[in-house]
Design a protein around this motif. Structure first.
Motif, PDB file in Angstrom:
ATOM      1  N   VAL A 256      -1.567  33.657 -36.732  1.00 36.57           N
ATOM      2  CA  VAL A 256      -1.046  33.601 -35.372  1.00 36.57           C
ATOM      3  C   VAL A 256       0.465  33.792 -35.484  1.00 36.57           C
ATOM      4  N   ILE A 257       1.015  34.674 -34.685  1.00 33.38           N
ATOM      5  CA  ILE A 257       2.458  34.919 -34.763  1.00 33.38           C
ATOM      6  C   ILE A 257       3.161  34.081 -33.705  1.00 33.38           C
ATOM      7  N   ASP A 258       3.874  33.067 -34.153  1.00 29.73           N
ATOM      8  CA  ASP A 258       4.641  32.254 -33.232  1.00 29.73           C
ATOM      9  C   ASP A 258       5.997  32.921 -32.986  1.00 29.73           C
ATOM     10  N   VAL A 259       6.659  32.475 -31.938  1.00 29.53           N
ATOM     11  CA  VAL A 259       7.916  33.112 -31.552  1.00 29.53           C
ATOM     12  C   VAL A 259       9.108  32.311 -32.059  1.00 29.53           C
ATOM     13  N   ILE A 260       9.981  32.970 -32.805  1.00 30.27           N
ATOM     14  CA  ILE A 260      11.291  32.394 -33.094  1.00 30.27           C
ATOM     15  C   ILE A 260      12.244  33.086 -32.129  1.00 30.27           C
ATOM     16  N   GLU A 261      12.895  32.310 -31.284  1.00 29.61           N
ATOM     17  CA  GLU A 261      13.678  32.942 -30.229  1.00 29.61           C
ATOM     18  C   GLU A 261      14.931  33.620 -30.777  1.00 29.61           C
ATOM     19  N   ASP A 262      15.125  34.839 -30.306  1.00 33.90           N
ATOM     20  CA  ASP A 262      16.251  35.637 -30.798  1.00 33.90           C
ATOM     21  C   ASP A 262      17.610  35.034 -30.438  1.00 33.90           C
ATOM     22  N   GLU A 263      17.673  34.284 -29.343  1.00 30.40           N
ATOM     23  CA  GLU A 263      18.949  33.760 -28.870  1.00 30.40           C
ATOM     24  C   GLU A 263      19.374  32.513 -29.639  1.00 30.40           C
ATOM     25  N   GLY A 363       6.081  32.221 -37.941  1.00 26.94           N
ATOM     26  CA  GLY A 363       7.031  32.571 -36.885  1.00 26.94           C
ATOM     27  C   GLY A 363       7.678  33.918 -37.162  1.00 26.94           C
ATOM     28  N   HIS A 364       8.051  34.607 -36.100  1.00 26.59           N
ATOM     29  CA  HIS A 364       8.676  35.929 -36.209  1.00 26.59           C
ATOM     30  C   HIS A 364       9.727  36.038 -35.110  1.00 26.59           C
ATOM     31  N   ILE A 365      10.866  36.603 -35.464  1.00 31.69           N
ATOM     32  CA  ILE A 365      11.892  36.810 -34.438  1.00 31.69           C
ATOM     33  C   ILE A 365      11.556  38.087 -33.676  1.00 31.69           C
ATOM     34  N   PHE A 366      11.205  37.938 -32.425  1.00 30.39           N
ATOM     35  CA  PHE A 366      10.945  39.103 -31.574  1.00 30.39           C
ATOM     36  C   PHE A 366      12.262  39.524 -30.940  1.00 30.39           C
ATOM     37  N   ARG A 367      12.630  40.776 -31.130  1.00 30.91           N
ATOM     38  CA  ARG A 367      13.925  41.253 -30.631  1.00 30.91           C
ATOM     39  C   ARG A 367      13.739  42.112 -29.398  1.00 30.91           C
ATOM     40  N   LYS A 368      14.797  42.190 -28.611  1.00 35.30           N
ATOM     41  CA  LYS A 368      14.709  42.967 -27.376  1.00 35.30           C
ATOM     42  C   LYS A 368      15.092  44.416 -27.583  1.00 35.30           C
ATOM     43  N   ARG A 369      15.708  44.712 -28.690  1.00 29.89           N
ATOM     44  CA  ARG A 369      15.998  46.115 -28.995  1.00 29.89           C
ATOM     45  C   ARG A 369      15.941  46.281 -30.505  1.00 29.89           C
ATOM     46  N   SER A 370      15.888  47.516 -30.933  1.00 29.21           N
ATOM     47  CA  SER A 370      15.849  47.786 -32.362  1.00 29.21           C
ATOM     48  C   SER A 370      17.277  47.922 -32.870  1.00 29.21           C
ATOM     49  N   PRO A 371      17.631  47.194 -33.929  1.00 29.30           N
ATOM     50  CA  PRO A 371      19.035  47.180 -34.335  1.00 29.30           C
ATOM     51  C   PRO A 371      19.437  48.312 -35.265  1.00 29.30           C
TER      52      PRO A 371
END
Ligand code: UD2
Ligand code: MN
Length: 572
Positions: A256-263, A363-371
């Motif tokens: 299960v991929i949990d969310v690590i918040e990008d902020e 956990g995985h950091i989901f990003r809003k854009r590709s860096p």
């Protein structure tokens, strides 16, 4: 012990029950001031470290301590809240640069221990579960392109700190031609002290798919476990994955991929019961779906592995032998995208089973854009997706191709992949859809499609279905005859939809776009023979407002403003 005794070819009953192109400019120059010194030795105990008041002094690396200071930033998965306004101009510059470079808050990550603690997110049933005593060992392969130091090493430490040592054969870091300095000698020096961890480097930028192949080519574990370079494994993440593979080598498993918040790096976890499965839309984008009823019925408990039509792509374990048998990845795919669906389809169609394992959380950091940098002028995701559609999707590929009027462009040679499919005697995509993803919306089964035009005025129902449009009212707009945001389909079960967006009416307020849930309810519509569009639950009908700008939901009646033209499949 079935391990080592499996013959992959057709011994596993198929379907049996056992078993946007993103272009961003990367900041190329690595700022020496942000070099790893203040970061690498972050063992969580040093308050000075955290305040960033003076230039961090170089210190020797402190070996891993797994009992962190409970008050250090981010411990127990807590958010790191930084008041940007309170930072000195210099620190603020670092903060902004960190975000710019990574598309996540590197500054916050650098404040946290490389061994930060996380809550034990497992449900009790998972903690108590007894796994097979002889589990296969695994090579963990982590590919990265210019990953931030603290994030990359926290990924590595989370594997080492939270996995039984005998199950980790090795960790293979694959450097996909990064140009940041810290991933060179500093990284080599650092990992030399960890044992088990080694690094292989691509000689040119290969993209994540060929980088994963490079990692696999040097792996020696019985299983290969892939992780993105910005993950945190939680307690007990590994055993449940390996356990499912130990039962049958053709089982491929995702945590299960949990969310690590990008902020702020908060670790957000979901309980096993809240787990979703993977799907896709006809733009060949991966998406999440609730566990369907037929799957819930098949599972004996909510903690059993869940059969999933697709995987997100980044985090999974597969028997190394089976991965090779299945044809690893398509080496003709560049940079990013498409490989996740390609492998998912291939697993199912060629005799394997893909599971999400509710007891395993990463956990995985989901990003809003590709860096990072993409190939300029090439739509890489489209090219990769066409490769997979050509090989695996049979006539269903046309639903995707219609999106760009069948203008495929140069997608390279897929002959060897087609041969692979033949050699493995894989099933058809039609079989996959009907047996593995029966809830998939098939555009060809729509009972009506095209623009929905009001009979009183040439106004059409209009909305995008991206996240900007979700939970917002559907609009009326002059009909433009171009499809696009005015192209709608009526599904067999009464949804008015495009991709994953459905017309939704709660009985009050306005008709909104909402993610399709397939449960009828607020998304159940009837297009009647006389042209009324009736919402079945509320028995109200869509009506063009007097000014022609919006949709009203009124009691159904004999009004021309309630009549709509929409092309039915049967031509009427
Ligand atoms: C998701 C997957 C990702 C991959 C992708 C589709 C998860 C959590 N993530 O996107 O693993 O399947 O969908 O392709 O399921 N990288 C390189 N070289 C490159 C580009 C990326 O090594 O040229 C690395 C990158 O550093 C990272 C990994 O590949 O570790 C995945 O890239 P991403 O994090 O940008 O992908 P993500 O999570 O958006
Ligand atoms: Mn990722």
């Amino acid at each position: 012990d079935q391990w080592g005794e499996q013959n992959f070819v057709h011994d596993n009953p198929h379907g049996g029950d056992e078993g946007d192109n993103r272009h961003e400019n990367e900041q190329k120059v690595y700022n020496e001031e942000q070099a790893p010194d203040g970061v690498v030795n972050n063992d969580g105990g040093d308050a000075k470290q955290v305040q960033h008041e003076q230039a961090p002094k170089p210190r020797p690396h402190i070996p891993t301590s797994t009992t962190p200071n409970p008050n250090a930033p981010g411990e127990m998965g807590k958010a790191v809240i930084i008041k940007k306004e309170d930072l000195s101009p210099e620190e603020r510059k670092k903060y902004d640069a960190g975000f710019q470079k990574n598309a996540f808050n590197q500054y916050a990550s650098d404040m946290m221990s490389l061994h930060r603690s996380l809550p034990d997110v497992r449900d009790k049933e998972c903690r108590d579960f007894k796994y097979a005593s002889h589990l296969p060992d695994t090579s963990v392969v982590i590919c990265f392109h210019n990953e931030a130091w603290s994030v990359l090493l926290r990924t590595v430490h989370s594997v080492l700190d939270r996995s039984p040592a005998h199950l980790i054969k090795e960790i293979i870091l694959v450097d996909d031609f990064s140009d940041m300095d810290h991933v060179k000698k500093p990284l080599e020096d650092y990992i030399a002290k960890l044992g088990k961890v080694r690094i292989v480097r691509a000689k040119k930028r290969e993209g994540l798919i060929r980088s994963r192949l490079l990692g696999a080519s040097v792996a020696t574990g019985q299983v290969i476990t892939y992780l993105d370079s910005h993950c945190e494994c939680t307690e007990g993440w590994l055993e449940p994955l390996l356990d499912v593979i130990a039962k049958n080598k053709s089982n491929v498993v995702c945590p299960v991929i949990d969310v690590i918040e990008d902020e702020n790096f908060k670790y957000d976890f979901s309980s096993a019961r809240g787990t979703s499965i993977g799907g896709f839309d006809w733009n060949l984008q991966f998406n999440w779906h609730p566990i369907p009823d037929h799957e819930r019925k098949r599972m004996k408990t909510p903690f059993d592995p869940i059969r999933s039509p697709t995987m997100a792509g980044g985090l999974f374990s597969i028997s190394r032998e089976y991965f090779e048998f299945l044809g690893t990845y398509d080496p003709g795919m560049d940079i990013w995208g498409g490989e996740n669906l390609e492998l998912s389809f291939r697993i199912w169609m060629c005799g394997g089973t893909l599971y999400i394992v509710p007891c395993s959380h990463v956990g995985h950091i989901f990003r809003k854009r590709s860096p990072y940098k993409w190939k300029p002028g090439v739509n890489v995701v489209k090219k990769n997706s066409i490769r997979l559609a050509e090989v695996w999707m049979d006539d269903y590929k046309n639903y995707y191709y219609e999106r760009f009027n069948h203008v495929l462009g140069d997608y390279g040679d897929v002959t060897s992949r087609k041969e692979l499919r033949k050699r493995l005697q894989c099933k058809s995509f039609d079989w996959y859809v009907k047996n593995i993803f029966p809830d998939l919306f098939i555009p060809g089964e729509a009972v009506a499609s095209g623009e929905i035009r009001n009979q009183a005025q040439s106004q059409c129902l209009d909305s995008s279905v991206d996240h900007n449009a979700m939970n917002k009212p559907v609009k009326m707009w002059p009909c433009h005859n171009q499809g696009g945001n005015q192209y709608w389909m009526l599904s067999k079960n009464g949804e008015i939809r495009r991709d994953e967006g459905c017309f939704d009416f709660t009985g009050q307020g306005q008709v909104q776009m909402y993610t399709c849930h397939g449960q009828k309810g607020n998304q159940f519509w009837e297009y009647r023979a006389d042209g009324h569009l009736m919402h079945v639950n509320s028995q109200r009908c869509m009506e063009l407002s007097g000014d022609g700008q919006s949709i009203l939901m009124e009691p159904c009646g004999n009004k021309i403003r309630q009549l709509w033209l929409w092309k039915r499949k049967d031509g009427s």
